[in-house]
Write a protein that holds these residues in place. Structure first.
Motif, short mmCIF file in Angstrom:
data_model
loop_
_atom_site.label_atom_id
_atom_site.label_comp_id
_atom_site.label_asym_id
_atom_site.label_seq_id
_atom_site.Cartn_x
_atom_site.Cartn_y
_atom_site.Cartn_z
N ILE A 111 -21.58 1.69 0.72
CA ILE A 111 -22.37 1.05 1.77
C ILE A 111 -23.85 1.33 1.52
O ILE A 111 -24.22 2.45 1.13
N ASP A 112 -24.65 0.33 1.73
CA ASP A 112 -26.10 0.45 1.53
C ASP A 112 -26.65 1.64 2.30
O ASP A 112 -26.54 1.71 3.53
N PRO A 113 -27.26 2.61 1.61
CA PRO A 113 -27.76 3.80 2.29
C PRO A 113 -28.96 3.54 3.18
O PRO A 113 -29.33 4.38 4.01
N GLY A 114 -29.57 2.37 3.06
CA GLY A 114 -30.73 2.06 3.89
C GLY A 114 -30.37 1.54 5.28
O GLY A 114 -31.25 1.38 6.13
N LEU A 115 -29.09 1.30 5.52
CA LEU A 115 -28.68 0.75 6.82
C LEU A 115 -28.64 1.84 7.88
O LEU A 115 -28.30 2.99 7.61
N ASP A 116 -28.98 1.47 9.10
CA ASP A 116 -28.97 2.40 10.23
C ASP A 116 -27.52 2.66 10.64
O ASP A 116 -26.80 1.75 11.05
N LYS A 175 -8.68 -6.83 10.17
CA LYS A 175 -9.08 -6.64 8.77
C LYS A 175 -9.90 -7.82 8.26
O LYS A 175 -10.88 -7.64 7.53
N SER A 176 -9.52 -9.03 8.66
CA SER A 176 -10.26 -10.22 8.22
C SER A 176 -11.69 -10.19 8.73
O SER A 176 -12.64 -10.43 7.97
N ARG A 177 -11.87 -9.87 10.00
CA ARG A 177 -13.22 -9.86 10.57
C ARG A 177 -14.06 -8.71 10.00
O ARG A 177 -15.23 -8.88 9.69
N PHE A 178 -13.44 -7.54 9.88
CA PHE A 178 -14.18 -6.40 9.36
C PHE A 178 -14.52 -6.60 7.88
O PHE A 178 -15.58 -6.18 7.42
N GLN A 179 -13.63 -7.24 7.13
CA GLN A 179 -13.90 -7.46 5.72
C GLN A 179 -15.09 -8.39 5.55
O GLN A 179 -15.92 -8.20 4.65
N THR A 180 -15.18 -9.39 6.42
CA THR A 180 -16.33 -10.30 6.38
C THR A 180 -17.62 -9.53 6.60
O THR A 180 -18.61 -9.71 5.88
N LEU A 181 -17.62 -8.63 7.57
CA LEU A 181 -18.79 -7.81 7.84
C LEU A 181 -19.03 -6.81 6.70
O LEU A 181 -20.16 -6.62 6.26
N PHE A 182 -17.97 -6.22 6.21
CA PHE A 182 -18.09 -5.19 5.18
C PHE A 182 -18.68 -5.76 3.89
O PHE A 182 -19.49 -5.12 3.23
N ARG A 183 -18.29 -6.98 3.55
CA ARG A 183 -18.84 -7.61 2.34
C ARG A 183 -20.36 -7.72 2.42
O ARG A 183 -21.05 -7.59 1.42
N GLY A 184 -20.83 -7.92 3.63
CA GLY A 184 -22.27 -8.08 3.81
C GLY A 184 -23.03 -6.77 3.76
O GLY A 184 -24.27 -6.78 3.70
N ILE A 185 -22.32 -5.64 3.78
CA ILE A 185 -23.01 -4.34 3.76
C ILE A 185 -22.68 -3.53 2.52
O ILE A 185 -23.17 -2.42 2.36
N GLU A 186 -21.85 -4.09 1.64
CA GLU A 186 -21.55 -3.37 0.41
C GLU A 186 -22.81 -3.23 -0.43
O GLU A 186 -23.64 -4.13 -0.48
N LYS A 187 -22.91 -2.11 -1.08
CA LYS A 187 -24.08 -1.84 -1.91
C LYS A 187 -24.03 -2.71 -3.18
O LYS A 187 -22.97 -2.85 -3.76
#
Length: 200
Positions: free
Chosen positions: A150-155, A188-200
């Motif tokens: 996960i991007d370390p710059g995220l709050d 899982k589907s909804r969280f995966q959509t969000l998680f993809r957007g925050i992956e480093k």
């Protein structure tokens, strides 16, 4: 009197009595539905005096509040043991456990969801559990940041709040749509959509 007042410190005997009453109440609610179960039924099911039921649970609503707390905290306890796994794996464990538990307790979840909405009588319980979920999610996010997932710059706190909101909204949507889909898959589907957007 506060119908959801926290239980006072109990002796071992009183705690065993409370657990017996709680177990009987949940079994009856699963069998007959929340609206069909009375405090007298619970007393008979637990083999105690009606006054004893009211002593531990001033209203039937308090049983639902305790179920909500026990269910959520049990999932978090089990998920807390997944420390060696990736952030995504730990998150999936929580989502699958929440989904399985919700499917196994559909009738209870319907009432919990409706009573937790807005300023409902379980709203304070939901807010307290949301705080615990927020702390748990924040721990997963920090782990993901340390491991490069996960991007370390995220709050962290903001992101954890988003995760709590997504969990709550998805669960309420599932109830409102008639509980026909698989909640674990929805989550899982909804969280995966969000998680993809925050992956480093």
């Amino acid at each position: 009197m506060d119908e959801l007042a926290p239980p006072r410190l109990l002796s071992q005997r009183a705690k065993a009595n409370r657990d017996r009453i709680y177990t009987a109440a949940i079994e009856l609610i699963r069998e007959r539905g929340y609206d069909e179960v009375t405090m007298t039924d619970i007393a008979k099911g637990a083999g105690v005096a009606r006054a004893s039921v009211f002593n531990h649970f001033p209203a039937k609503l308090a049983v639902l509040g305790e179920w909500f707390e026990r269910f959520t905290r049990q999932v978090l306890r089990e998920a807390g043991q997944q420390t060696g796994n990736s952030a995504w794996a730990r998150l999936v464990f929580v989502l699958e456990a929440m989904g399985r538990g919700a499917h196994a307790n559909k009738d209870i979840i319907i009432h919990v969801a409706s009573l937790a909405m807005g300023h409902g009588p379980l709203a304070a319980t939901e807010a307290e559990l949301d705080d615990e979920l927020q702390l748990f999610f924040a721990d997963i996010i920090r782990h993901g940041q340390r491991e490069g997932e996960i991007d370390p710059g995220l709050d962290v706190d903001f992101l954890a709040d988003m995760w709590v909101g997504l969990l709550t909204v998805t669960a309420h949507d599932w109830v409102n749509r008639g509980q026909v889909s698989d909640l674990s898959s929805d989550l899982k589907s909804r969280f995966q959509t969000l998680f993809r957007g925050i992956e480093k």
